[in-house]
Design an enzyme around this catalytic site. Structure first.
Site, PDB file in Angstrom:
ATOM      1  N   CYS A 118      42.272  35.150  13.833  1.00  0.00           N
ATOM      2  CA  CYS A 118      41.778  36.292  15.037  1.00  0.00           C
ATOM      3  C   CYS A 118      41.954  37.557  14.232  1.00  0.00           C
ATOM      4  O   CYS A 118      42.427  37.732  12.897  1.00  0.00           O
ATOM      5  CB  CYS A 118      42.840  36.113  16.120  1.00  0.00           C
ATOM      6  SG  CYS A 118      41.744  37.032  17.537  1.00  0.00           S
ATOM      7  N   CYS A 120      42.654  40.504  16.261  1.00  0.00           N
ATOM      8  CA  CYS A 120      43.454  41.382  17.011  1.00  0.00           C
ATOM      9  C   CYS A 120      44.563  42.150  16.648  1.00  0.00           C
ATOM     10  O   CYS A 120      44.852  43.407  16.869  1.00  0.00           O
ATOM     11  CB  CYS A 120      43.535  40.738  18.452  1.00  0.00           C
ATOM     12  SG  CYS A 120      44.708  39.336  18.538  1.00  0.00           S
ATOM     13  N   CYS A 128      39.344  41.081  19.336  1.00  0.00           N
ATOM     14  CA  CYS A 128      39.395  40.053  18.243  1.00  0.00           C
ATOM     15  C   CYS A 128      38.071  39.723  17.651  1.00  0.00           C
ATOM     16  O   CYS A 128      37.898  38.808  16.948  1.00  0.00           O
ATOM     17  CB  CYS A 128      39.621  38.776  19.397  1.00  0.00           C
ATOM     18  SG  CYS A 128      40.787  38.742  20.294  1.00  0.00           S
ATOM     19  N   LYS A 193      40.270  29.044  26.308  1.00  0.00           N
ATOM     20  CA  LYS A 193      41.565  30.216  26.132  1.00  0.00           C
ATOM     21  C   LYS A 193      41.208  31.027  27.514  1.00  0.00           C
ATOM     22  O   LYS A 193      39.972  31.944  27.449  1.00  0.00           O
ATOM     23  CB  LYS A 193      41.271  30.919  25.027  1.00  0.00           C
ATOM     24  CG  LYS A 193      42.290  32.132  24.738  1.00  0.00           C
ATOM     25  CD  LYS A 193      42.291  32.844  23.543  1.00  0.00           C
ATOM     26  CE  LYS A 193      43.280  33.667  23.249  1.00  0.00           C
ATOM     27  NZ  LYS A 193      43.141  34.301  21.921  1.00  0.00           N
ATOM     28  N   ARG A 203      51.490  40.624  23.153  1.00  0.00           N
ATOM     29  CA  ARG A 203      50.879  41.888  22.700  1.00  0.00           C
ATOM     30  C   ARG A 203      52.093  42.706  22.350  1.00  0.00           C
ATOM     31  O   ARG A 203      51.764  43.349  21.323  1.00  0.00           O
ATOM     32  CB  ARG A 203      50.188  42.385  23.497  1.00  0.00           C
ATOM     33  CG  ARG A 203      48.851  41.459  23.933  1.00  0.00           C
ATOM     34  CD  ARG A 203      48.057  41.960  25.318  1.00  0.00           C
ATOM     35  NE  ARG A 203      46.851  40.948  25.226  1.00  0.00           N
ATOM     36  CZ  ARG A 203      46.123  40.839  26.445  1.00  0.00           C
ATOM     37  NH1 ARG A 203      46.423  41.681  27.348  1.00  0.00           N
ATOM     38  NH2 ARG A 203      45.261  39.985  26.422  1.00  0.00           N
ATOM     39  N   LYS A 246      44.756  27.025  26.724  1.00  0.00           N
ATOM     40  CA  LYS A 246      45.586  28.351  26.821  1.00  0.00           C
ATOM     41  C   LYS A 246      45.228  29.098  27.768  1.00  0.00           C
ATOM     42  O   LYS A 246      44.243  29.475  28.002  1.00  0.00           O
ATOM     43  CB  LYS A 246      45.736  28.795  25.484  1.00  0.00           C
ATOM     44  CG  LYS A 246      46.645  30.194  25.237  1.00  0.00           C
ATOM     45  CD  LYS A 246      46.419  31.017  24.057  1.00  0.00           C
ATOM     46  CE  LYS A 246      47.257  32.087  24.065  1.00  0.00           C
ATOM     47  NZ  LYS A 246      47.129  32.864  22.901  1.00  0.00           N
TER      48      LYS A 246
END
Length: 323
Positions: A118, A120, A128, A193, A203, A246
């Site tokens: 990813c 992010c 992302c 997701k 985060r 997820k």
């Protein structure tokens, strides 16, 4: 009056164990690892007690501890010292994820190292993919994410796990890996997701909060069941080797239904918010942490998961050793 005596099979611990339908094993667990450039020592994540950001120097003792407990699979997340608009460090030969992969595979070649694919954690804007204005451009992002996946495979990753939620990411990454000579590297797709509120503490750990807006235009609406199954079917058709759901606990119905739809190995991610809530309640003395952890992980297996990515991996492995 006649009736069934179901309690006969519950009379003793031995009988209950004998007829238990769902059993956890340390082989079910994948341990997340957060590796950060510029650290001189590991740092605990405030919102996730017991979870750390590691320097490369601190990484090997952590992996050794896991291996001693029987944990042999790891998913690696990286936090670079420099971020930019396109997440350049995500595909750098000496990027933090690439260095971590090489280090683990050099010292623990028998382990399975999974690379989270990813942008992010690597982009200055925290989204992302690649931006066009303030929108994530799907197809530009696919090109960039394929570069990241190939670089992770070159570093020695055993599995590529794209979590970016772009349309077509499995097809693009599969084509890129094959073209680079990595036909044998499997893809663990974050196929389903959801744009979930359970990701908050991650985060903090991954330092990946978006600088503006949210991710609801590319992650899924938690209210949607049929869309989830369509997403998973697309990824399977495009060549995914594993499918993931997820988060885990609020979406066990989706996991169970997907189990009935596919024969691929299924993964679920017991995410940061799920972890943090249990830890916080346990610290207050409101719950029995061990009992709650084992019950929730068992529920994921019962719903159909073959593998569980969980921050409780070490705790659960220890509980299993205790019997």
């Amino acid at each position: 009056m006649e009736f069934y005596r179901h309690r006969r099979l519950r009379r003793s611990s031995g009988l209950r164990q004998l007829v238990r339908e769902t059993k956890l094993s340390v082989d079910d667990f994948i341990q997340p690892l957060f590796v950060k450039e510029g650290l001189t020592e590991k740092q605990e994540v405030a919102s996730m007690p017991g979870v750390y950001q590691f320097s490369l120097e601190d990484l090997l003792p952590e992996v050794q501890e896991c291996v001693n407990l029987g944990i042999r699979a790891f998913i690696v997340f990286g936090i670079p010292s420099e971020k930019d608009e396109i997440g350049s460090q995500a595909s750098a030969e000496n990027g933090i994820v690439q260095e971590a992969i090489r280090l683990i595979k050099k010292h623990f070649p028998e382990t399975v190292v999974i690379a989270d694919t990813c942008l992010c954690e690597f982009t200055s804007h925290g989204h992302c993919g690649i931006l066009r204005g303030e929108e994530v451009d799907n197809d530009l992002s696919l090109t960039r994410l394929t570069e990241v996946a190939v670089s992770q495979a070159r570093a020695g990753a055993d599995v590529i796990a794209p979590s970016n939620a772009m349309d077509g990411f499995v097809a693009a990454i599969r084509q890129g890996l094959d073209a680079a000579g990595f036909e044998d590297i499997p893809i663990m797709s974050y196929a389903i997701k959801f744009a979930s509120s359970f990701y908050g503490p991650f985060r903090d750990a991954g330092e990946s909060a978006p600088a503006f807006g949210d991710r609801k235009t590319y992650q899924m609406d938690p209210a949607n069941r049929l869309e989830a199954l369509r997403e998973a079917k697309s990824d399977e058709e495009q060549g995914a080797d594993f499918l993931m759901v997820k988060p885990a606990l609020a979406f066990l119905d989706i996991l169970r239904e997907l189990r009935q739809e596919t024969q691929l190995p299924l993964v679920t991610y017991n995410v940061s918010g799920e972890y943090a809530m249990v830890k916080a309640a346990a610290q207050q003395g409101w719950i029995n942490e061990k009992a709650i952890v084992m019950e929730t992980l068992t529920s994921m297996k019962r719903a159909g998961a073959d593998l569980i990515i969980t921050y409780f991996a070490k705790d659960a492995a220890g509980y299993l050793k205790e019997g």
